[in-house]
Motif scaffolding. Structure first.
Motif, PDB file in Angstrom:
ATOM      1  N   GLY A  34      35.420  44.102  39.743  1.00  8.35           N
ATOM      2  CA  GLY A  34      35.381  43.836  41.070  1.00  8.35           C
ATOM      3  C   GLY A  34      35.199  42.532  41.970  1.00  8.35           C
ATOM      4  N   CYS A  35      35.829  42.259  43.077  1.00  8.29           N
ATOM      5  CA  CYS A  35      35.627  41.000  43.725  1.00  8.29           C
ATOM      6  C   CYS A  35      35.849  41.235  45.097  1.00  8.29           C
ATOM      7  CB  CYS A  35      36.503  39.995  42.956  1.00  8.29           C
ATOM      8  SG  CYS A  35      38.138  40.422  43.621  1.00  8.29           S
ATOM      9  N   LEU A  36      35.451  40.328  45.934  1.00  4.93           N
ATOM     10  CA  LEU A  36      35.505  40.280  47.446  1.00  4.93           C
ATOM     11  C   LEU A  36      36.901  39.507  47.652  1.00  4.93           C
ATOM     12  CD1 LEU A  36      34.558  40.937  50.165  1.00  4.93           C
ATOM     13  CD2 LEU A  36      33.235  38.527  50.316  1.00  4.93           C
ATOM     14  N   VAL A  37      38.100  40.261  48.108  1.00 10.83           N
ATOM     15  CA  VAL A  37      39.371  39.842  48.331  1.00 10.83           C
ATOM     16  C   VAL A  37      39.293  39.168  49.830  1.00 10.83           C
ATOM     17  CG1 VAL A  37      41.700  40.324  48.263  1.00 10.83           C
ATOM     18  CG2 VAL A  37      40.167  41.421  46.762  1.00 10.83           C
ATOM     19  N   CYS A  38      39.967  38.099  49.968  1.00 11.96           N
ATOM     20  CA  CYS A  38      39.598  37.639  51.500  1.00 11.96           C
ATOM     21  C   CYS A  38      41.039  36.742  51.680  1.00 11.96           C
ATOM     22  CB  CYS A  38      38.506  36.644  51.672  1.00 11.96           C
ATOM     23  SG  CYS A  38      36.895  37.301  51.496  1.00 11.96           S
ATOM     24  N   ALA A  39      41.615  37.428  52.827  1.00 12.94           N
ATOM     25  CA  ALA A  39      42.983  36.965  53.148  1.00 12.94           C
ATOM     26  C   ALA A  39      43.028  36.314  54.836  1.00 12.94           C
ATOM     27  CB  ALA A  39      43.955  37.963  53.132  1.00 12.94           C
ATOM     28  N   ASN A  40      43.918  35.544  54.816  1.00  8.53           N
ATOM     29  CA  ASN A  40      44.120  35.149  56.452  1.00  8.53           C
ATOM     30  C   ASN A  40      45.017  36.335  57.017  1.00  8.53           C
ATOM     31  OD1 ASN A  40      46.791  34.332  54.486  1.00  8.53           O
ATOM     32  ND2 ASN A  40      47.495  34.006  56.523  1.00  8.53           N
ATOM     33  N   HIS A  41      44.694  36.244  58.425  1.00 11.72           N
ATOM     34  CA  HIS A  41      44.942  37.637  59.387  1.00 11.72           C
ATOM     35  C   HIS A  41      45.646  36.939  60.390  1.00 11.72           C
ATOM     36  CE1 HIS A  41      44.820  41.744  60.167  1.00 11.72           C
ATOM     37  NE2 HIS A  41      43.792  41.562  60.881  1.00 11.72           N
ATOM     38  N   SER A  42      47.139  37.666  60.502  1.00 13.07           N
ATOM     39  CA  SER A  42      47.994  37.416  61.452  1.00 13.07           C
ATOM     40  C   SER A  42      48.717  38.569  62.157  1.00 13.07           C
ATOM     41  CB  SER A  42      48.960  36.094  61.303  1.00 13.07           C
ATOM     42  OG  SER A  42      49.773  36.477  60.113  1.00 13.07           O
ATOM     43  N   SER A  43      48.740  39.556  61.362  1.00 18.30           N
ATOM     44  CA  SER A  43      49.313  40.807  61.822  1.00 18.30           C
ATOM     45  C   SER A  43      48.636  42.224  61.264  1.00 18.30           C
ATOM     46  CB  SER A  43      50.871  40.986  61.371  1.00 18.30           C
ATOM     47  OG  SER A  43      50.957  41.065  60.250  1.00 18.30           O
TER      48      SER A  43
END
Length: 196
Positions: A34-43
């Motif tokens: 497991g890991c912490l998945v982090c993404a940018n957020h535009s929609s």
């Protein structure tokens, strides 16, 4: 894999990938545990892009806006599928505990460091939550870049970066420390998309 998650995935996958064909770069960077998945957020569709990028082999536990989880039927289905809500704008200890438990159990948790959808011309800093979770659990952070512009029926490239650990410089990091770690994470995410 949660059967509800798998069922929703199997039903929604062909429709979403027809409307938004996706090319994934860096899938080999996803850790085996497991890991912490982090993404940018535009929609609102961003969680779907990350779910597809992770393929049908891995389940993502998405940290969603609490108001979405209160929508009749939809909220019930999402909860059954392992998605959990967080109240924005205040310290939601239940959501934090849920995320920490999942991460410590080797699960994949998706959250958006910006905390809300961000337009292309917005100047928004990261919230501290992702950095705090990464430091307290010791799990790696996996940065993911999702294109801001998402024209229908055109192939989009989702880029998965290399996982890394946020190592605190002190035993008790301050909010200023967490803020710095969070913005460093956000920089890593957006740099993934600079070459597109």
């Amino acid at each position: 894999m949660n059967p509800w998650y798998k069922g929703i995935l199997n039903v929604g996958w062909p429709f979403f990938t027809l409307y938004h064909p996706i090319k994934v770069v860096g899938q080999e960077n996803i850790p085996d545990s497991g890991c912490l998945v982090c993404a940018n957020h535009s929609s609102m569709s961003d969680p779907c892009f990350v779910v597809v990028a992770f393929s049908k082999k891995r389940q993502l536990h998405v940290m969603a806006k609490a108001s979405v989880m209160r929508i009749p039927i939809l909220g019930w289905l999402l909860k059954k599928a392992g998605i959990f809500g967080i109240e924005r704008g205040k310290a939601d200890f239940n959501a934090i505990k849920t995320a920490m438990k999942l991460l410590k159990n080797g699960e994949y948790v998706l959250m958006f460091p910006e905390g809300t959808r961000v337009r292309e011309d917005d100047d928004v800093e990261a919230k501290n939550g992702a950095a705090m979770l990464a430091v307290r659990t010791g799990v790696p952070v996996l940065p993911v870049y999702i294109p801001v512009k998402k024209p229908a029926f055109k192939r989009l490239t989702v880029i998965i970066g290399e996982p890394y650990h946020i190592v605190a410089e002190t035993k008790r990091p301050s909010q200023v420390d967490y803020h710095r770690y969070a913005n460093e994470l956000l920089d890593k995410i957006y740099k993934l998309g600079e070459d597109q």
